[in-house]
Design a protein around this motif. Sequence first.
Motif, PDB file in Angstrom:
ATOM      1  N   SER A  26       0.831  -1.209   0.000  1.00 54.30           N
ATOM      2  CA  SER A  26       0.000   0.000   0.000  1.00 54.30           C
ATOM      3  C   SER A  26       0.863   1.256   0.000  1.00 54.30           C
ATOM      4  N   VAL A  27       2.046   1.177   0.615  1.00 55.82           N
ATOM      5  CA  VAL A  27       2.970   2.315   0.548  1.00 55.82           C
ATOM      6  C   VAL A  27       3.412   2.515  -0.900  1.00 55.82           C
ATOM      7  N   VAL A  28       3.794   1.400  -1.538  1.00 58.92           N
ATOM      8  CA  VAL A  28       4.251   1.493  -2.919  1.00 58.92           C
ATOM      9  C   VAL A  28       3.135   2.061  -3.794  1.00 58.92           C
ATOM     10  N   LYS A  29       1.913   1.647  -3.541  1.00 60.96           N
ATOM     11  CA  LYS A  29       0.788   2.145  -4.349  1.00 60.96           C
ATOM     12  C   LYS A  29       0.686   3.666  -4.240  1.00 60.96           C
ATOM     13  N   GLU A  30       0.708   4.172  -3.028  1.00 59.54           N
ATOM     14  CA  GLU A  30       0.565   5.619  -2.847  1.00 59.54           C
ATOM     15  C   GLU A  30       1.730   6.375  -3.473  1.00 59.54           C
ATOM     16  N   LEU A  31       2.948   5.849  -3.285  1.00 55.96           N
ATOM     17  CA  LEU A  31       4.106   6.563  -3.820  1.00 55.96           C
ATOM     18  C   LEU A  31       4.132   6.527  -5.344  1.00 55.96           C
ATOM     19  N   ILE A  45      11.612   1.419  -8.393  1.00 56.65           N
ATOM     20  CA  ILE A  45      11.146   0.991  -7.068  1.00 56.65           C
ATOM     21  C   ILE A  45      12.120  -0.058  -6.548  1.00 56.65           C
ATOM     22  N   GLU A  46      12.628   0.193  -5.355  1.00 57.83           N
ATOM     23  CA  GLU A  46      13.542  -0.784  -4.762  1.00 57.83           C
ATOM     24  C   GLU A  46      12.954  -1.238  -3.436  1.00 57.83           C
ATOM     25  N   VAL A  47      12.964  -2.530  -3.202  1.00 59.88           N
ATOM     26  CA  VAL A  47      12.469  -3.009  -1.909  1.00 59.88           C
ATOM     27  C   VAL A  47      13.451  -3.995  -1.300  1.00 59.88           C
ATOM     28  N   GLU A  48      13.487  -3.987   0.012  1.00 59.82           N
ATOM     29  CA  GLU A  48      14.273  -4.991   0.732  1.00 59.82           C
ATOM     30  C   GLU A  48      13.351  -5.693   1.699  1.00 59.82           C
ATOM     31  N   LEU A  54      12.771  -1.925   3.770  1.00 62.08           N
ATOM     32  CA  LEU A  54      13.023  -0.705   3.005  1.00 62.08           C
ATOM     33  C   LEU A  54      12.206  -0.638   1.718  1.00 62.08           C
ATOM     34  N   ILE A  55      11.698   0.543   1.445  1.00 62.40           N
ATOM     35  CA  ILE A  55      11.045   0.812   0.158  1.00 62.40           C
ATOM     36  C   ILE A  55      11.627   2.120  -0.358  1.00 62.40           C
ATOM     37  N   ARG A  56      12.070   2.134  -1.607  1.00 58.32           N
ATOM     38  CA  ARG A  56      12.521   3.393  -2.201  1.00 58.32           C
ATOM     39  C   ARG A  56      11.803   3.597  -3.506  1.00 58.32           C
ATOM     40  N   VAL A  57      11.269   4.760  -3.693  1.00 57.13           N
ATOM     41  CA  VAL A  57      10.637   5.074  -4.971  1.00 57.13           C
ATOM     42  C   VAL A  57      11.277   6.351  -5.502  1.00 57.13           C
ATOM     43  N   ILE A  58      11.840   6.247  -6.689  1.00 56.66           N
ATOM     44  CA  ILE A  58      12.572   7.380  -7.257  1.00 56.66           C
ATOM     45  C   ILE A  58      11.931   7.739  -8.592  1.00 56.66           C
ATOM     46  N   ASP A  59      11.566   8.994  -8.758  1.00 59.96           N
ATOM     47  CA  ASP A  59      10.977   9.378 -10.043  1.00 59.96           C
ATOM     48  C   ASP A  59      11.689  10.578 -10.645  1.00 59.96           C
ATOM     49  N   ASP A  60      11.388  10.831 -11.906  1.00 60.33           N
ATOM     50  CA  ASP A  60      11.982  11.972 -12.611  1.00 60.33           C
ATOM     51  C   ASP A  60      10.890  13.007 -12.903  1.00 60.33           C
ATOM     52  N   ALA A  61       9.894  13.070 -12.019  1.00 58.36           N
ATOM     53  CA  ALA A  61       8.749  13.952 -12.260  1.00 58.36           C
ATOM     54  C   ALA A  61       9.066  15.394 -11.844  1.00 58.36           C
ATOM     55  N   CYS A  62       8.010  16.180 -11.607  1.00 58.12           N
ATOM     56  CA  CYS A  62       8.209  17.623 -11.426  1.00 58.12           C
ATOM     57  C   CYS A  62       8.894  18.008 -10.112  1.00 58.12           C
ATOM     58  N   GLY A  63       8.917  17.111  -9.142  1.00 60.28           N
ATOM     59  CA  GLY A  63       9.561  17.446  -7.880  1.00 60.28           C
ATOM     60  C   GLY A  63       8.761  18.462  -7.069  1.00 60.28           C
ATOM     61  N   ARG A 146      12.391   7.398   0.614  1.00 59.27           N
ATOM     62  CA  ARG A 146      12.850   6.151   1.199  1.00 59.27           C
ATOM     63  C   ARG A 146      12.058   5.892   2.463  1.00 59.27           C
ATOM     64  N   ILE A 147      11.432   4.739   2.552  1.00 55.21           N
ATOM     65  CA  ILE A 147      10.649   4.386   3.736  1.00 55.21           C
ATOM     66  C   ILE A 147      11.348   3.209   4.393  1.00 55.21           C
ATOM     67  N   ALA A 148      11.865   3.426   5.588  1.00 60.97           N
ATOM     68  CA  ALA A 148      12.533   2.318   6.261  1.00 60.97           C
ATOM     69  C   ALA A 148      11.671   1.852   7.423  1.00 60.97           C
ATOM     70  N   ASP A 149      11.703   0.572   7.675  1.00 56.10           N
ATOM     71  CA  ASP A 149      11.058  -0.002   8.863  1.00 56.10           C
ATOM     72  C   ASP A 149       9.593   0.390   8.993  1.00 56.10           C
ATOM     73  N   ILE A 150       8.810  -0.030   8.024  1.00 51.06           N
ATOM     74  CA  ILE A 150       7.379   0.255   8.089  1.00 51.06           C
ATOM     75  C   ILE A 150       6.794  -0.340   9.379  1.00 51.06           C
ATOM     76  N   PHE A 151       5.962   0.428  10.049  1.00 56.22           N
ATOM     77  CA  PHE A 151       5.312   0.037  11.315  1.00 56.22           C
ATOM     78  C   PHE A 151       6.307  -0.158  12.459  1.00 56.22           C
ATOM     79  N   TYR A 152       7.460   0.512  12.376  1.00 55.65           N
ATOM     80  CA  TYR A 152       8.452   0.227  13.432  1.00 55.65           C
ATOM     81  C   TYR A 152       7.986   0.681  14.811  1.00 55.65           C
ATOM     82  N   GLY A 153       7.153   1.716  14.830  1.00 55.37           N
ATOM     83  CA  GLY A 153       6.650   2.140  16.140  1.00 55.37           C
ATOM     84  C   GLY A 153       5.305   1.517  16.460  1.00 55.37           C
ATOM     85  N   VAL A 154       4.837   0.629  15.591  1.00 55.28           N
ATOM     86  CA  VAL A 154       3.498   0.063  15.760  1.00 55.28           C
ATOM     87  C   VAL A 154       3.584  -1.465  15.704  1.00 55.28           C
TER      88      VAL A 154
END
Length: 642
Positions: A26-31, A45-48, A54-63, A146-154
């Motif tokens: 769902s994170v990847v979907k939103e990003l 999109i890179e995932v570990e 880890l999730i990384r989404v890198i784009d070349d859009a408008c920023g 870059r999203i690391a440790d999804i739900f780490y506080g939950v």
Amino acid sequence: MSRIRILAENVANKIAAGEVIERPASVVKELLENSLDAGARSVRIEVESGGKRLIRVIDDACGMNHDDALLAFERHATSKLQTAQDLLSIATLGFRGEALPSIAAVSRLLLETRTAHEEQGTQVEFAGGKLVDVKTVGVPTGTSIRIADIFYGVPARRKFLKSETTELGHVASLVTHYALAYPEVQFLLKTSSQVILDCAPVDKLSERIYQVFGRQALDELVEIPASEGRVTEDAAWLDADEPAAKLGVSGFTSRPEVQRTNRNGIYIFVNRRLVRDRLLLHAISEAYRNVTPAGVFPVVLLFLALPYQEVDVNVHPAKIEVRFRHPQFVHDFTRDALRHALSIARPIPGFPAARVAAATASPPGLGFGLPGSPPIPEVGAYPGPPGAEPPALRSSVPAAEELELSRALEGPPGEGLGSDKAMNPAISFQTAVPPIAEMPATGTLPRAQAIAELKPLGQVNASYIVAVNSEGLWIIDQHVAHERVLFEQHLQARRKGELGGQRLLVPILVELNPRQTATFEQIGEELRANGFEADLMGARSVAIHAAPAGIAGGDAERLLFEILDGVAREHQSISLDSLQAKIAASTACHAAIKINTSLDATKMEWLLSELSKTEYPMSCPHGRPVVLRYPMREIERAFKRN
Ligand SMILES: Nc1ncnc2c1ncn2[C@@H]1O[C@H](COP(=O)(O)OP(=O)(O)O)[C@@H](O)[C@H]1O
Ligand SMILES: [Mg+2]
């Protein structure tokens, strides 16, 4: 200047809000949606650990500029709409301004972004929803999150995450969906050890399908010719001040032989948004009714395009359900577009043995010639005994990457995004497809003509007609061929109200059980319209005075039972359409020439000519094939003449 604004409360309250972040996918979907909305031409999109680490989404859009990079993390901060009026015609994938704050709240997030107008970019760091750091950095135009440790506080939520493979499967499925909807965008999905999907930008959907699923999948599909209908043309909806809204339908749909046991091969996009929609699923099954057997599903990539105000996307928290303003029109138009595609496809099954010989001579897939063709595995001489797995089928194993993709998706079945089964990782296209006995229809005569030109030579076993034309050798199942002819004739006559019955010399008395009696009363009128003349005599008996034309006296009773029981098995609310089709199919089956019946040349010629006039000559109303073809090319190859 800032593009992002905080939505006024009255607008924010109109938004179908809800749980957005449930798992890495769902994170990847939103990003991904954000990148596409921002005009990305390339998304990486890179995932570990399936996205759990880890999730990384890198784009070349408008920023984003410095202010926007911070504003984006406020609740209901969006650049995509401003007023409640805007909600009525949403043109972007996102619109709630909730994703980034929701993701930031449950992870460690690092955003780097720069617009083309700025020299320096911005880096923003959040941990558990708290802003940790903001600084100026040198980065390329575009956005990297870059999203690391999804739900780490939950921890409670983290516990619900599935295995790495399962989560990766969901991510891969999601990226695949968007890759199909945006062929002009480059997609790369990789883990720390493998590239799962790597699609260069292409012009056409067919090329993207090939990149994602491989050649075999493409061969199994026929294109839905792009068609456009005017929504307001229908008088019932005509509203004088309203300009005619147009609905466009396009995509690909599978040949009748491709039969899946679930709906995982059905992808529906509305204005390039992936949706799950009952109405459209129904339109699809209507299109395939009487083309494939009940209980099997096709593979469909269906794209609908319509004005934004014709479809409400603000009805579901995960934005995967939509509501159409003119659902009936959308349903019928889509069904007809699919039927049309199927009627031109008219695929012909080949002889399995013929395909083996042909494949040995020349591996399938060569000369397909699309950019980035995966390597085709070598097909050696056919070593196995007759009946062993033919190399023709083995040689269509997907290329290495595709295999990895399918493997990545092998999670326990029945787990979708949230509880939603229709969103299951659906890309095991390659692995789930049963081998199909079917030849691509390219370079052959139009179907109707090919059949009309058939010259019957005789019968095999008094059951199968052997015939030839310039395309090669054909075998036709006489019973199902006649069944198809009668089915279409019966249905057509019924719809025109021209069906007559045939009076029986002596009325037949039959006993019905209570359930059959109830059904008889329910569909009595339709039975009459189909040529039955039958009266209830007392509580349980029916006297049949007339039966549909072509039904012999003794068969009338069996046919009546078959119809009554068939209808009873369906739920009570069987539509008139399917009731009529059911009766037509049963009647055709009972009236058709049986197997083990010798036919003279005239009769065979007549049958083939009638078959050539049908709309779907290739499969019987129950979905079985009607003809097999051994094309000339393959006969020659098998005799080593080329
Ligand atoms: N990859 C991106 N590129 C450019 N702008 C982005 C990107 N991601 C997010 N944004 C900006 O941040 C805003 C907030 O994003 P989000 O929370 O997903 O809400 P929404 O997409 O519903 O507007 C977006 O409206 C957009 O202006
Ligand atoms: Mg968004």
